[in-house]
Structure formats: C-alpha cells, structure tokens
Design a protein around this motif. Structure first.
Motif, PDB file in Angstrom:
ATOM      1  N   GLY A   1       0.776  -1.228   0.000  1.00  8.76           N
ATOM      2  CA  GLY A   1       0.000   0.000   0.000  1.00  8.76           C
ATOM      3  C   GLY A   1       0.811   1.282   0.000  1.00  8.76           C
ATOM      4  N   ARG A   2       2.130   1.183  -0.087  1.00  5.21           N
ATOM      5  CA  ARG A   2       2.976   2.380  -0.073  1.00  5.21           C
ATOM      6  C   ARG A   2       3.577   2.605  -1.453  1.00  5.21           C
ATOM      7  N   GLU A   3       3.703   3.884  -1.824  1.00  4.85           N
ATOM      8  CA  GLU A   3       4.322   4.225  -3.102  1.00  4.85           C
ATOM      9  C   GLU A   3       5.841   4.131  -2.966  1.00  4.85           C
ATOM     10  N   VAL A   4       6.437   3.291  -3.800  1.00  2.33           N
ATOM     11  CA  VAL A   4       7.876   3.060  -3.785  1.00  2.33           C
ATOM     12  C   VAL A   4       8.513   3.859  -4.926  1.00  2.33           C
ATOM     13  N   LEU A   5       9.593   4.562  -4.633  1.00  2.00           N
ATOM     14  CA  LEU A   5      10.299   5.352  -5.647  1.00  2.00           C
ATOM     15  C   LEU A   5      11.463   4.610  -6.270  1.00  2.00           C
ATOM     16  N   ARG A   6      12.135   3.795  -5.454  1.00  2.00           N
ATOM     17  CA  ARG A   6      13.298   3.022  -5.920  1.00  2.00           C
ATOM     18  C   ARG A   6      13.634   1.989  -4.855  1.00  2.00           C
ATOM     19  N   LEU A   7      14.512   1.049  -5.226  1.00  2.00           N
ATOM     20  CA  LEU A   7      14.984   0.029  -4.285  1.00  2.00           C
ATOM     21  C   LEU A   7      16.496   0.058  -4.223  1.00  2.00           C
ATOM     22  N   GLU A   8      17.000  -0.445  -3.136  1.00  2.00           N
ATOM     23  CA  GLU A   8      18.442  -0.663  -2.997  1.00  2.00           C
ATOM     24  C   GLU A   8      18.633  -2.099  -2.524  1.00  2.00           C
ATOM     25  N   TYR A   9      19.491  -2.822  -3.225  1.00  2.00           N
ATOM     26  CA  TYR A   9      19.826  -4.190  -2.821  1.00  2.00           C
ATOM     27  C   TYR A   9      21.264  -4.213  -2.328  1.00  2.00           C
ATOM     28  N   GLU A  10      21.461  -4.851  -1.189  1.00  2.00           N
ATOM     29  CA  GLU A  10      22.795  -5.113  -0.676  1.00  2.00           C
ATOM     30  C   GLU A  10      22.915  -6.607  -0.463  1.00  2.00           C
ATOM     31  N   ALA A  11      24.150  -7.082  -0.542  1.00  2.00           N
ATOM     32  CA  ALA A  11      24.376  -8.511  -0.361  1.00  2.00           C
ATOM     33  C   ALA A  11      25.711  -8.737   0.319  1.00  2.00           C
ATOM     34  N   TYR A  12      25.803  -9.833   1.000  1.00  2.00           N
ATOM     35  CA  TYR A  12      27.086 -10.350   1.452  1.00  2.00           C
ATOM     36  C   TYR A  12      27.558 -11.143   0.238  1.00  2.00           C
ATOM     37  N   GLU A  13      28.272 -10.452  -0.667  1.00  2.00           N
ATOM     38  CA  GLU A  13      28.480 -10.972  -2.015  1.00  2.00           C
ATOM     39  C   GLU A  13      29.235 -12.296  -2.064  1.00  2.00           C
ATOM     40  N   ALA A  14      30.272 -12.463  -1.282  1.00  2.00           N
ATOM     41  CA  ALA A  14      31.022 -13.728  -1.329  1.00  2.00           C
ATOM     42  C   ALA A  14      30.116 -14.898  -0.944  1.00  2.00           C
ATOM     43  N   LEU A  15      29.351 -14.726   0.120  1.00  2.84           N
ATOM     44  CA  LEU A  15      28.442 -15.784   0.555  1.00  2.84           C
ATOM     45  C   LEU A  15      27.274 -15.936  -0.420  1.00  2.84           C
ATOM     46  N   ALA A  16      26.777 -14.823  -0.957  1.00  2.00           N
ATOM     47  CA  ALA A  16      25.663 -14.881  -1.914  1.00  2.00           C
ATOM     48  C   ALA A  16      26.055 -15.676  -3.155  1.00  2.00           C
ATOM     49  N   VAL A  17      27.237 -15.434  -3.678  1.00  2.00           N
ATOM     50  CA  VAL A  17      27.707 -16.169  -4.859  1.00  2.00           C
ATOM     51  C   VAL A  17      27.890 -17.646  -4.514  1.00  2.00           C
ATOM     52  N   LYS A  18      28.481 -17.921  -3.354  1.00  2.42           N
ATOM     53  CA  LYS A  18      28.691 -19.311  -2.937  1.00  2.42           C
ATOM     54  C   LYS A  18      27.361 -20.047  -2.801  1.00  2.42           C
ATOM     55  N   GLU A  19      26.400 -19.428  -2.129  1.00  4.56           N
ATOM     56  CA  GLU A  19      25.097 -20.066  -1.931  1.00  4.56           C
ATOM     57  C   GLU A  19      24.337 -20.162  -3.252  1.00  4.56           C
ATOM     58  N   GLY A  20      24.448 -19.134  -4.087  1.00 10.36           N
ATOM     59  CA  GLY A  20      23.817 -19.185  -5.402  1.00 10.36           C
ATOM     60  C   GLY A  20      24.350 -20.327  -6.242  1.00 10.36           C
ATOM     61  N   ASN A  21      25.657 -20.519  -6.222  1.00  8.51           N
ATOM     62  CA  ASN A  21      26.248 -21.639  -6.964  1.00  8.51           C
ATOM     63  C   ASN A  21      25.805 -22.989  -6.390  1.00  8.51           C
ATOM     64  N   ARG A  22      25.643 -23.052  -5.074  1.00  9.12           N
ATOM     65  CA  ARG A  22      25.146 -24.282  -4.441  1.00  9.12           C
ATOM     66  C   ARG A  22      23.717 -24.578  -4.935  1.00  9.12           C
ATOM     67  N   ILE A  23      22.904 -23.549  -5.036  1.00  6.30           N
ATOM     68  CA  ILE A  23      21.533 -23.718  -5.527  1.00  6.30           C
ATOM     69  C   ILE A  23      21.539 -24.199  -6.974  1.00  6.30           C
ATOM     70  N   LEU A  24      22.405 -23.635  -7.808  1.00  3.63           N
ATOM     71  CA  LEU A  24      22.473 -24.075  -9.205  1.00  3.63           C
ATOM     72  C   LEU A  24      22.943 -25.526  -9.302  1.00  3.63           C
ATOM     73  N   THR A  25      23.872 -25.931  -8.440  1.00  6.05           N
ATOM     74  CA  THR A  25      24.323 -27.327  -8.409  1.00  6.05           C
ATOM     75  C   THR A  25      23.177 -28.244  -7.984  1.00  6.05           C
ATOM     76  N   GLU A  26      22.446 -27.861  -6.946  1.00  7.68           N
ATOM     77  CA  GLU A  26      21.286 -28.650  -6.504  1.00  7.68           C
ATOM     78  C   GLU A  26      20.259 -28.777  -7.632  1.00  7.68           C
ATOM     79  N   THR A  27      20.052 -27.684  -8.342  1.00  6.47           N
ATOM     80  CA  THR A  27      19.081 -27.686  -9.439  1.00  6.47           C
ATOM     81  C   THR A  27      19.502 -28.671 -10.513  1.00  6.47           C
ATOM     82  N   ALA A  28      20.781 -28.691 -10.824  1.00  7.97           N
ATOM     83  CA  ALA A  28      21.295 -29.636 -11.827  1.00  7.97           C
ATOM     84  C   ALA A  28      21.096 -31.084 -11.386  1.00  7.97           C
ATOM     85  N   GLU A  29      21.193 -31.338 -10.080  1.00  7.99           N
ATOM     86  CA  GLU A  29      20.961 -32.687  -9.559  1.00  7.99           C
ATOM     87  C   GLU A  29      19.482 -33.061  -9.590  1.00  7.99           C
TER      88      GLU A  29
END
Length: 143
Positions: free
Chosen positions: A36-64
């Motif tokens: 119900g609120r008007e949004v003007l923009r978003l900001e995304y932050e990540a713990y990038e090293a862990l995000a990439v590691k976990e993302g790659n784990r998800i892609l590996t699981e998906t392949a399995e």
C-alpha cells in the motif's frame, strides 16, 4: 551478482543448446507499490562472497534435481529504479515441464537462502529494509 543492467538476450543465448526444446525464465522487476505504499526506488545489498557461494550451491542442486535442465541466475545489487530488472533466472531443457520446474526451484531457493537485503525508498521520504527477517534478524550494519 552484478551492479550492471541485466542483459537477458546474452544470458538466454548462454543456455541455448540444440538438445533443448524449452526455455523458461523469471524476471523480477522493481515495482512502484508495496504493501500500500508508493515506492520510488529500491536498494539491494548482499554479502556478495556468501551470496555467490550459496547461489552456486543452488544451481548445483538444481542440476541434480533436474539433470536435463541448464540453468543460470543473476541478481542486481545497488540502487534500482522502478521498472528495472532486479533478478533473472533462466532454464533450458528438452521439455517444458523440467524448464519451468527448474526455473521455479532456483528463484524460490534464491529468495529464501541467499543473503540479499532490500531497502525500499518511499514517496513520503521514508526508507525501510524489508523482507530481511528470513536471513538475519537485522539489516546490514551500514543501513
């Protein structure tokens, strides 16, 4: 993870394979309203090293889980404007069922497991970290 605009055509071409007759994708876009609120923009932050590691784990699981499917995913970080793409998932496979299922699995797991935080900037001048409790009880320290 990227700070640049997501180039879907390049990513989709990376999944092209003559043995695949199906391609499914998910694009998450920045919308102008949330709870119900008007949004003007978003900001995304990540713990990038862990995000990439976990993302790659998800892609590996998906392949399995979906061995005939090829999958890829990219998530933006930084400031994004209304209408910009925040996340893209693509899956290619010989048949549509596996492409759809693999794509859905990746985005659902990314949303629940990867340390990415979203801050919404509102028309009333306020800003708020949202949907962060699934990963950590507090938003990033430099919020």
């Amino acid at each position: 993870m990227t700070r640049e605009k997501i180039e879907v055509n390049i990513l989709r071409a990376g999944l092209a394979d003559p043995s695949c007759g199906a391609y499914a994708s998910f694009e998450g876009w920045v919308r102008n309203r949330n709870h119900g609120r008007e949004v003007l923009r978003l900001e995304y932050e990540a713990y990038e090293a862990l995000a990439v590691k976990e993302g790659n784990r998800i892609l590996t699981e998906t392949a399995e889980k979906f061995p005939a499917a090829a999958v890829a995913c990219v998530h933006r970080v930084g400031l994004l404007e209304i209408g910009e793409m925040a996340v893209w998932v693509g899956a290619a496979s010989p048949h549509r069922d596996e492409a759809f299922a693999a794509c859905r699995y990746v985005i659902d797991e990314i949303k629940s497991r990867v340390p990415i935080w979203k801050r919404e900037y509102y028309a009333d001048g306020e800003a708020e970290w949202v949907e962060c409790s699934r990963l950590t009880p507090h938003p990033p320290l430099h919020a």
